[in-house]
Scaffold this active site. Sequence first.
Site, PDB file in Angstrom:
ATOM      1  N   CYS A 145       0.822  -1.337  -0.069  1.00 20.39           N
ATOM      2  CA  CYS A 145       0.058   0.132  -0.174  1.00 20.39           C
ATOM      3  C   CYS A 145       0.778   1.376   0.101  1.00 20.39           C
ATOM      4  CB  CYS A 145      -0.965   0.023   0.979  1.00 20.39           C
ATOM      5  SG  CYS A 145      -2.051  -1.197   1.234  1.00 20.39           S
ATOM      6  N   ASP A 146       2.051   1.228   0.831  1.00 20.33           N
ATOM      7  CA  ASP A 146       3.024   2.460   0.893  1.00 20.33           C
ATOM      8  C   ASP A 146       3.526   2.557  -0.642  1.00 20.33           C
ATOM      9  OD1 ASP A 146       5.267   3.625   3.033  1.00 20.33           O
ATOM     10  OD2 ASP A 146       5.780   3.171   0.992  1.00 20.33           O
TER      11      ASP A 146
END
Length: 172
Positions: A65-66
């Site tokens: 996600c980062d």
Amino acid sequence: MAQERKDAATFKGNPITLIGPELKVGDQAPDFTVSKNLLEEVSLKDYAGKIKLISVVPSLDTGVCDAQTRRFNEEAASLGEDVVILTISADLPFAQARWCGAAGVEQVITLSDYKTRSFGQAYGVLIQEFQLDMRSIFVVDQNDKLAYVEYLAEMTEHPNYDAAMEAVKSLR
């Protein structure tokens, strides 16, 4: 009652159930209400007339996600004023703001689906077992029609960044 799509995807190989419809290219983008911060809510209408790349992540505090959010933040610099990139997760707005500050992410608008899961249910990405939104990408044109849809089969995999960006560029 919302539609349940059993075994629609997996998390580390284990089947998960997604709540809501499976949207397709050409569908009208459903409206939704999400939190921009603790006091302010926004909907699809707030971005009317723009091309919208909606990057959905389960939580900004995980590696994929980062990376996904950082990648679209970099891409945003070359897209111009007619395109907006929205990253939607079930993270609290405080956590989203903290993450953006620490990551130096300023081009992407982070929005939280934590209150009502309105986005997750409308776009068919609410994970029943975790109450998080499943990683996915939606490109919505200026008339709020879906121009690109990617539901990932495995939650821990990366989306097709190039295909999503091509879809955005084809609308300009």
